[in-house]
Design a protein around this motif. Structure first.
Motif, mmCIF file in Angstrom:
data_model
loop_
_atom_site.group_PDB
_atom_site.id
_atom_site.type_symbol
_atom_site.label_atom_id
_atom_site.label_comp_id
_atom_site.label_asym_id
_atom_site.label_seq_id
_atom_site.Cartn_x
_atom_site.Cartn_y
_atom_site.Cartn_z
ATOM 1 N N THR A 87 117.792 -60.424 -8.477
ATOM 2 C CA THR A 87 117.864 -61.379 -7.368
ATOM 3 C C THR A 87 119.117 -62.250 -7.483
ATOM 4 N N LYS A 120 106.168 -67.762 -11.769
ATOM 5 C CA LYS A 120 106.725 -67.929 -10.424
ATOM 6 C C LYS A 120 107.981 -68.782 -10.553
ATOM 7 N N GLY A 155 110.261 -61.077 -3.274
ATOM 8 C CA GLY A 155 109.677 -62.415 -3.343
ATOM 9 C C GLY A 155 108.457 -62.523 -2.434
ATOM 10 N N LEU A 184 109.934 -66.096 -6.275
ATOM 11 C CA LEU A 184 109.495 -64.759 -6.674
ATOM 12 C C LEU A 184 108.751 -64.778 -7.998
#
Lengths: 550, 550
Positions: free
Chosen positions: A64, A96, A147, A204
Motif C-alpha cells: 500500500t 488495523k 482496505g 487496512l
C-alpha cells in the motif's frame, strides 16, 4: 452481462438450491450456458490478491505504501516538480492501520479522482512507451480495495490542482462486481499544505515490523534511489524520519517513443496494419515505428517481395508474415533512449551516501541497451567499509558478513524474492575474488559492502504482477554484470591499494627500525664521518622506500 | 471510455507528437487527465502474458494444451459423461504449431462459443464454490489470444450440443482493446465424430520438446490423475499414444456450497449485509452461509450485542465489525465437503498403474479439511520398484536415483516450479529414513520411487496465475505430510518385510548347505541309524528355520 444478484464483494454461488437439486443429473450445454457470465477484473483480483502483493497483512501494508509513493513520485516527475513526500502510519487496533501519503505533485482533476483510486486497470502509464514507476493502473486502487475488503473502510482522497482554489475532498469505495468507483462523501478541503498535490488515506488490515522487507527499509531505499526527493516519515512506533534533498536538480524526464519493429510479433503487426490509416506499406513502417527511415521502409517492403503501393489495411496475413520475416532480418538502429533515464553516477553516490557513511564509493551508469525491442539501462553503486547504525553489530566479524544487495527497478526498491531475480543471478555469476573479496560458492561476496543495482526500462519485465523480481532476460543479466563488474574493478583497485599502503607502512617502520644499526655498521667498516653516515642512510632509506621488491 | 484510436493489439503511445513536443514543460493535472483511460483486461494480459504461463514458446505450447484439456475434462464431469479426449499437435513451420483438442462433452451453445473462446474473464467456474480444474475463465481465451498475437491466425471452434443437429463451426479472434470476440467465419460442421462435444484448433508460436515439463509428460500425468478418461494423443514427431479407460465409474461429482463464515473478512461481510434481501441478522447468517443453524445465528447476534431484529442492510460498519469478531470466536462446524471429491484410493492405484509397472503400490486419501474457510483434501499414491521405459537407464544405480514427484491440483498436473510449492516442501519435511529409504539433507529420498500427491479444493491457492505451485498454507502442508507419511509407513513395512524375506532365504540356503555335514557328524558321534539321522536333521532344520535369532 453483469448479474444483478451478484453485487457483492464475495463470489457467491448463484442458484444454490437448483445446484444441489441437480446432484444426480448431469448438466447440458443449455443449463451450463445459463451459468456462464462476466467476471469483473476487481472480483478477479479480490480473490487473487496475492498476485498484487497483498498475500498477508505485513506485505499488504508495504504494498500500500509502495503503490502510493510510486504514484506520488511519478506525478511530480511528470509535472517537473521537485517532490516532497509525507508518509504516516498509525496503528488503530491490533491489526488495523491507517496509512496517509501526501505529495506536492500537480494534483488530480476532480472528475478523475474516483477512477484513479477506485477502479482497477485505469491510468495513463500502461499505453505509454516511457519509463515510469507505475506500469499498469492497478496498484493504488487495489490497495484501496484491499482496505475495503479487510476493514470495510472507504479510501479518503484530497487533491488540489491550483493554488487559486481549495482542495477537493472525497471518500470512495470500489464496486467490486462492476469495477466502478462509488463516491461515499465529497466536499472542499481548506487545509491542504501545498499549492498543489494529492493526499490519500487508506485504512487496512496490516502488520508493522522492522527489519528486512519492512516499510522502513522500503523508505530508506526509496530515499537512496531518489536523491532529489524530500521524504518525511512518521512510523507507527512514534519515530520521525526526515530525508533531506541531496540534489535540487530535476532528474531526467523520460519522453514517449514509438514501438521498435524488432519487438513486434506477426499477429500484432497484422493488427496494426489493418488498423492503420496510412495509404502505403512504406509509409506505415516509417510512421508507426521508431528508427525506420523512408528509404529503409521501401527497402524492407521490396525485400519482402511486396508492392510499394500496397495499402496496409488490405495486406493479407501471409504478406504481413513475409514482411515480419524481412524486418527481423534487416539491420535496424537500436531504439531511441529518450524514453528512459539513469539516476546518474553522481546522484547514485549522493543517494547511497544518504543512508551509509562508507570509506569507499564506486558507481557506474551503462549506456542504454535493448531487450525484445524495449530500451533499458543498468546502473550500479557500491559502498565499502561503512559504520552506520543497523550494521554495527556485524562489524566484529567482517568476513562473515555478506554483501547487502539493494535492487531498484525504475527507481522503485524491490524487497521480496531477491534470489528469484536477474540482479541476484548476475551478482552471483561474478567472481568477486577478482576484486579482492572473499566469496563462497553460490553465495554473495563477504565484507562490509552495499551494492545497489538500478534497472530502468520502458517496460520492466517483472516475474509477477506484484513486481518483486526481474525476469531472467539474458540481455538484462549481461548489462547488470557489466555495470557491477566496473564497480567491482574500482573496488579491487582501492582494496589492493589499501593493502599496499598497509605494506608500505609496515616497510617504513621496518626501515626506521633497522637503518640506524646498518648506519652504525657502515660507519665502522667504511670509517665514515657523522655527516657522511647520515647522507648514506638518507639515500639508502630513499632507495629502499622506492623499491617495490623490498 | 475505451479509446477508438487504440483498437490494436499493441499498446501504442497516443499523442506521439504532442508527447515529444512537451519535452521541456511539465504536465499539469489537466493535461495528465487527458491521458488517463481504461486498460482492457486483454491488453493487460497480452502485455503480461508470462503471468498466464505464456513466457516462452515451449511453455506456451504446454499451457495451450493444458487449458483446453482442463476445460474438456471439466465439461464432461459437469455433464456426467465419461471423457474421450483427442489431442493432436502438428508442426507447421520451424516455430509454428497447430494444436487440436477434441472432447465428447456436452458441447457449448452457439451464442456462448465466441465469449468462451475469445473473451478473457468469462466463464461459469469463478463464482461457484466447488472443485473444478479451471478457476478463472481466462485460460483458453488467453491461449487463443497468444496464438493470434504470435501468428495472426484466429481460433477455430466446432461445437455440437445434440445428436439431432450437426455441429456449429466458427473462426474467432479477440478484439484486444475491447476484450470482445469477433467472428471471422461461421457455418455448419457435418463431420463431428461424437453425438455431442467440442473441438478447438489453435495455431501458435511454440516449441516442442520431450522430457520434463513437456506436453508428453503433462499428458501422462493427466492420464494418471483421470483414470476414467480415454486420452488419445498424436505428437508432432508422428507418435501415437493411447491411454485406455481404467475405470468406467464416473468420478465424484462436486456440488456447490455456500461460503463458510470463517473465510469472510469484515469488509466482505459488510458488503454482503448491505446487499442482502433478508430482513433480520439471524436470517442473514443462516441463509447466506453454510453451517450456521437458526439457533447458532441467534446466539452469534446476541453475543455481538446486536438486536435480533436488526435489518442486515441497515447495520453500521462498527456493528458488522462486532458481528465479525463474534463469528470468529464462535465454534462453527467445518464446511460441507460435498463440493470437493477425491480421486479415491482404488482409482489412484489404477491411475499410477497406467504409467508405471511397479513391485509395490500404496495409496492414502485423507478426510477433507479446511484452510481460510475453504474445504480441501489431500491424497497420495506411491509406486516402488518400477521398470518402465524412460527410467530404465537409471536402474543400474538405484541409490542415486531420486524420487519422482508428481504434483496434481484438482486433477491437473503441475509441471513448473516444483520447489516453490507446498507439496515439495511437505515431502522434504518428512524423514524418509524412517521408511527404510536413504535421503540426503534437503533432498528428495533416493530409490526407484514415484510419489503422486493430489490436492483438491474449491479454491486451490496457487502462488501465481499460471497455476504452477500451491502456496505454503500450514494447514495444507500438514495434510500433505499426513497423507504421504501414511504411504511411507506402508512402504516401510513392505521394504522391511522384503529385507526379512531376503535374510530368511539366505538363512535357508545356509541351513541347506551345512545341515548334511552336521547330520554326518551326529551320526558318527551318537551312532544313529540312517532314518534316525534323517529324523533329527528334519527336526533340526525345522527348529532352525523357525528361529528368529538364527
Amino acid at each position: 452481462m453483469t448479474d444483478k444478484t451478484s453485487n457483492t464483494l464475495l463470489d457467491q454461488p448463484k442458484n444454490r438450491n437448483s445446484a444441489s437439486g441437480k446432484k444426480k443429473t448431469g448438466a447440458t450445454a443449455e443449463t451450463m450456458a445459463g451459468k456462464q457470465r462476466d467476471i469483473s477484473i476487481s472480483e478477479f483480483f479480490a480473490k487473487n490478491r496475492h498476485l498484487l502483493g497483498f498475500d498477508n497483512p505485513k506485505k499488504a501494508l508495504l504494498t500500500t505504501i509502495k503503490e502510493a509513493v510510486d504514484n506520488a513520485l511519478d506525478a511530480c516527475e511528470e509535472a517537473h516538480i521537485l517532490p516532497e513526500i509525507y508518509i504516516s502510519i498509525k496503528q488503530i487496533t491490533e491489526n488495523k492501520y491507517q496509512v496517509v501519503i501526501r505529495d506536492n505533485g500537480p494534483g488530480i482533476v476532480k472528475r478523475q479522482v474516483p477512477n484513479i483510486f477506485a477502479r482497477l486497470l485505469y491510468g495513463s502509464k500502461f499505453h505509454s512507451l516511457k519509463m515510469s514507476r507505475g506500469q499498469q493502473g492497478i496498484g493504488i486502487s487495489a490497495a484501496g480495495m484491499y482496505g475495503l475488503i479487510t476493514t470495510g473502510e472507504p479510501v479518503e482522497v484530497v487533491s488540489r490542482t491550483s493554488s487559486k482554489h481549495h482542495g477537493y475532498y472525497c471518500k470512495l469505495k470500489i464496486d467490486t462486481a462492476k469495477n466502478r468507483p462509488v463516491i461515499v462523501e465529497e466536499g472542499q478541503e481548506e487545509d491542504f499544505p501545498h499549492s498543489t498535490g494529492t493526499a490519500v488515506t487508506i485504512i487496512l488490515e496490516g502488520r508493522y515490523n522492522k527489519g528486512k522487507q519492512s516499510v522502513d527499509e522500503y523508505i530508506v531505499q526509496t530515499a537512496m534511489a531518489n536523491p532529489h526527493a524530500i521524504i518525511t516519515y512518521d512510523s507507527p512506533d512514534g519515530e520521525h524520519y526526515e530525508y533531506q534533498r541531496q540534489s535540487s536538480e530535476m532528474p531526467f524526464i523520460p519522453i514517449e517513443i514509438k514501438p521498435h519493429p524488432y519487438g513486434v510479433e506477426v499477429g500484432m503487426l497484422y493488427q496494426m496494419a489493418q488498423d492503420s490509416k496510412t495509404k502505403k506499406l512504406p509509409e506505415f513502417l516509417n510512421k508507426e515505428f521508431s528508427r525506420v527511415s523512408v528509404n529503409l521502409a521501401k527497402k524492407i517492403t521490396k525485400d519482402a517481395g511486396l508492392s510499394l503501393s500496397l495499402k496496409p489495411s488490405k495486406a493479407s496475413l501471409p504478406e504481413i508474415d513475409q514482411l515480419h520475416k524481412v524486418v527481423n532480418e534487416t539491420k535496424i538502429m537500436a531504439p531511441s533512449t529518450s524514453c528512459i533515464g539513469p539516476i546518474g553516477e553522481e546522484r547514485l553516490e549522493e543517494g547511497i551516501r544518504r543512508v551509509v557513511e562508507a570509506d569507499f564509493y564506486a558507481t557506474c551508469t551503462r549506456r542504454p541497451s535493448v531487450y525484445r525491442g524495449n530500451p533499458f539501462l543498468v546502473e550500479a553503486a557500491l559502498a565499502y567499509g561503512f559504520q552506520n547504525g543497523s550494521d554495527k553489530e556485524n562489524r566484529d566479524d567482517d568476513t562473515k558478513q555478506l554483501m547487502q544487495l539493494k535492487r531498484i527497478a525504475n527507481r522503485v526498491p524491490l524487497l521480496y524474492q531477491q534470489s528469484a531475480g536477474a540482479i541476484h543471478k548476475a551478482v552471483l555469476d561474478i567472481n568477486w575474488r577478482n576484486y579482492a573479496l572473499s566469496q563462497s560458492k553460490g553465495a554473495l561476496p563477504a565484507g562490509p559492502l552495499i551494492l545497489m543495482v538500478h534497472v530502468a526500462s520502458v517496460w520492466v519485465p517483472f516475474t509477477s504482477e506484484s513486481k518483486e523480481a526481474i525476469a531472467h532476460y539474458p540481455e538484462i543479466i549481461k548489462e547488470i554484470k557489466l555495470a557491477v563488474q566496473e564497480c567491482g574493478r574500482k573496488l579491487g583497485v582501492y582494496l589492493r591499494r589499501q593493502k599496499k599502503i598497509k605494506q608500505e607502512l609496515a616497510k617504513r617502520s621496518y626501515i626506521k627500525t633497522y637503518l640506524p644499526h646498518i648506519g652504525d655498521a657502515l660507519k665502522d667498516i667504511l670509517e665514515l664521518s657523522e655527516p657522511q653516515t647520515e647522507d648514506v642512510i638518507a639515500k639508502l632509506a630513499d632507495t629502499l622506500e622506492r623499491s617495490r621488491k623490498f
